[in-house]
Design a protein around this motif. Structure first.
Motif, short mmCIF file in Angstrom:
data_model
loop_
_atom_site.label_atom_id
_atom_site.label_comp_id
_atom_site.label_asym_id
_atom_site.label_seq_id
_atom_site.Cartn_x
_atom_site.Cartn_y
_atom_site.Cartn_z
N UNK A 125 0.72 -1.20 -0.20
CA UNK A 125 0.11 -0.11 -0.09
C UNK A 125 0.95 1.01 0.15
N UNK A 126 0.79 1.89 -1.18
CA UNK A 126 1.49 3.41 -1.36
C UNK A 126 0.57 4.51 -0.87
N UNK A 127 0.94 5.39 0.00
CA UNK A 127 -0.03 6.47 0.48
C UNK A 127 1.09 7.87 0.26
N UNK A 128 0.68 8.85 -0.62
CA UNK A 128 1.42 10.01 -0.45
C UNK A 128 0.37 11.42 -0.32
N UNK A 129 0.91 12.15 0.81
CA UNK A 129 0.10 13.36 1.17
C UNK A 129 0.72 14.52 0.69
N UNK A 130 -0.13 15.49 0.21
CA UNK A 130 0.16 16.71 -0.40
C UNK A 130 0.35 17.54 0.50
N UNK A 131 0.71 18.85 0.66
CA UNK A 131 1.17 19.92 1.71
C UNK A 131 -0.13 20.59 2.12
N UNK A 132 -1.26 20.13 1.20
CA UNK A 132 -2.73 20.79 1.50
C UNK A 132 -3.40 19.53 2.28
N UNK A 133 -2.73 18.30 2.64
CA UNK A 133 -3.41 17.30 3.12
C UNK A 133 -4.32 16.57 2.45
N UNK A 134 -4.14 16.59 1.01
CA UNK A 134 -4.79 15.57 0.22
C UNK A 134 -4.05 14.37 -0.04
N UNK A 135 -4.57 13.29 -0.53
CA UNK A 135 -3.76 12.02 -0.51
C UNK A 135 -4.08 11.31 -1.75
N UNK A 136 -2.95 10.37 -2.14
CA UNK A 136 -2.96 9.52 -3.30
C UNK A 136 -2.63 8.33 -2.49
N UNK A 137 -3.40 7.41 -3.14
CA UNK A 137 -3.50 5.89 -2.77
C UNK A 137 -3.10 5.03 -3.62
N UNK A 138 -2.02 4.18 -3.65
CA UNK A 138 -1.99 2.90 -4.73
C UNK A 138 -1.92 1.75 -4.21
N UNK A 139 -2.63 0.74 -4.52
CA UNK A 139 -2.82 -0.55 -4.21
C UNK A 139 -1.78 -1.57 -5.09
N UNK A 140 -0.96 -2.04 -4.58
CA UNK A 140 0.18 -2.96 -5.56
C UNK A 140 -0.35 -4.26 -5.29
N UNK A 141 -0.87 -4.92 -6.77
CA UNK A 141 -1.62 -6.27 -6.61
C UNK A 141 -0.46 -7.22 -7.39
N UNK A 142 -0.84 -8.48 -7.10
CA UNK A 142 -0.28 -9.48 -7.96
C UNK A 142 -0.82 -9.74 -9.24
N UNK A 143 -2.28 -9.53 -9.37
CA UNK A 143 -3.03 -9.76 -10.61
C UNK A 143 -4.03 -8.68 -10.53
N UNK A 144 -4.87 -8.65 -11.69
CA UNK A 144 -6.19 -7.97 -12.13
C UNK A 144 -7.13 -8.32 -11.17
N UNK A 145 -7.14 -9.61 -10.72
CA UNK A 145 -8.43 -10.41 -10.15
C UNK A 145 -9.31 -9.55 -9.06
N UNK A 146 -8.60 -8.75 -8.25
CA UNK A 146 -9.40 -8.02 -7.13
C UNK A 146 -9.91 -6.49 -7.48
N UNK A 147 -9.42 -6.16 -8.81
CA UNK A 147 -9.94 -4.75 -9.29
C UNK A 147 -11.42 -4.52 -9.30
N UNK A 148 -12.19 -5.63 -9.75
CA UNK A 148 -13.55 -5.45 -9.49
C UNK A 148 -14.22 -5.01 -8.07
#
Length: 377
Positions: A125-148
């Motif tokens: 799980x990769x999370x980045x916060x901006x100076x204004x407190x907004x967030x970006x979330x990235x979920x690193x998966x082995x496959x595309x199966x859970x995307x739905x």
């Protein structure tokens, strides 16, 4: 800084945590000076200190445990999850989202990847916060199966973490120690996280690089801007420009500024920043820094370089040494590679240098150096 994880022997990433911060900073200054060697003409500015804690705007958490009880942190020697949600390095906004992310893992039935068995889906799980407190979330998966399932439950996640602006899935199918793969699937309408630094809007896309310590990065850009403005060059290249931090800050100092970066994601972000700021004299191009320099028909007056830890290529050092470039602003995250590159460019002599403590509690730091050409007889 006190850390219960360190005291319990669960995590030793902060190798200098038992040293007073003033001693850490002095040692880094001394290390940088030793790396550059006996150079009496170098003016060393006062090191730029960082907050001792809550400075990391980016969290890279390995997911372990089970769907019902996931861990966010690292893996121990037996590849079992060690939960580090209370790590003191992360910003308050990142801390606040960890419990909600754990709940989402359970809700979306995202099985943590089991390294020994090579089963499961959610790796990091990769999370980045901006100076204004907004967030970006990235979920690193082995496959595309859970995307739905992730898409199905995404509205609930956005309600539970209102600061989330960008959510994506990164696919890392191989059994490998790297953090992320090449393919990214954006799940939200917004694709970029606005990073406002020194009044300049930069935009971070999921696979773009941004400095981990926002306050120290802001000081780094200001210092480069000050040095470059004092030289008033007609033309500037910003090599390894990332999302354009140095180029955008130095745009007012020259008639022409060109940024070069291998990541097309980062170039797109930099171009967006330049358009919004009305900086018509700043352009960005995707490409390799060495190849760009070697193919150019003419050299600029000033070059900014911000290479990875390995430093510049031998070919680029050779080109800079033999070129007509008068000054180089070198931003280095590894003093050893900086020293090696300086030895390969004896005509470009460091005149000013400064340590920026981007990574308190660890041995890593950034050095910014202003090099000037010396015409030897």
């Amino acid at each position: 800084m006190h850390c219960s994880y360190f005291d319990a022997g669960l995590c030793h990433s902060c190798t200098l945590i038992e040293q007073p911060y003033a001693d850490q900073l002095a040692a880094k200054q001394a290390q940088a000076a030793r790396a550059l060697g006996d150079r009496p003409d170098v003016q060393w500015l006062t090191p730029v200190a960082s907050p001792e804690s809550a400075f990391r705007n980016k969290a890279k958490m390995v997911v372990g445990g089970t769907v019902q009880r996931p861990t966010l942190g690292i893996l121990d020697v037996e590849a079992r999850g060690v939960d580090l949600r209370d790590c003191g390095l992360y910003t308050p906004g990142i801390h606040a989202c960890f419990p909600r992310l754990a709940e989402f893992i359970t809700l979306a039935d995202l099985t943590p990847y089991d390294v020994p068995l090579r089963t499961g889906e959610l790796k990091n799980v990769l999370v980045t916060e901006s100076p204004e407190g907004e967030l970006m979330l990235r979920l690193v998966l082995r496959s595309q199966e859970p995307v739905a399932r992730i898409r199905k439950h995404l509205p609930a996640l956005l309600r539970s973490i209102p600061q989330l602006r960008v959510v994506s899935v990164n696919l890392l199918p191989g059994h490998t120690a790297i953090v992320e793969g090449e393919r990214e699937i954006i799940l939200t309408d917004e694709e970029t996280l606005r990073m406002r630094v020194n009044g300049i809007d930069m935009y971070l896309r999921p696979q773009s690089f941004f400095q981990t310590n926002t306050p120290v990065a802001a000081a780094l850009y200001r210092q480069a801007q000050d040095w470059v403005s004092g030289q008033a060059p007609a033309s500037i290249w910003d090599l390894y420009c990332g999302v354009g931090g140095f180029a955008l800050h130095c745009a007012g100092a020259a008639d022409e500024v060109v940024g070069i970066e291998t990541s097309r994601e980062a170039v797109a972000s930099a171009e967006l920043s330049a358009r919004e700021a009305g900086l018509s004299r700043v352009t960005f191009e995707p490409g390799d820094a060495t190849a760009f320099a070697l193919a150019a028909s003419r050299a600029p007056e000033l070059v900014i370089v911000n290479p990875p830890r390995r430093g510049l290529s031998a070919e680029l050092c050779g080109w800079l040494e033999s070129s007509s470039v008068q000054r180089v602003v070198y931003s280095s995250c590894h003093a050893g590679s900086l020293a090696r590159d300086l030895a390969a460019m004896p005509s470009l002599v460091p005149r000013r240098a400064r340590v920026f403590d981007m990574f308190p509690q660890s041995e890593h730091f950034e050095v910014l150096a202003l090099l000037e050409r010396v015409h030897r007889v």
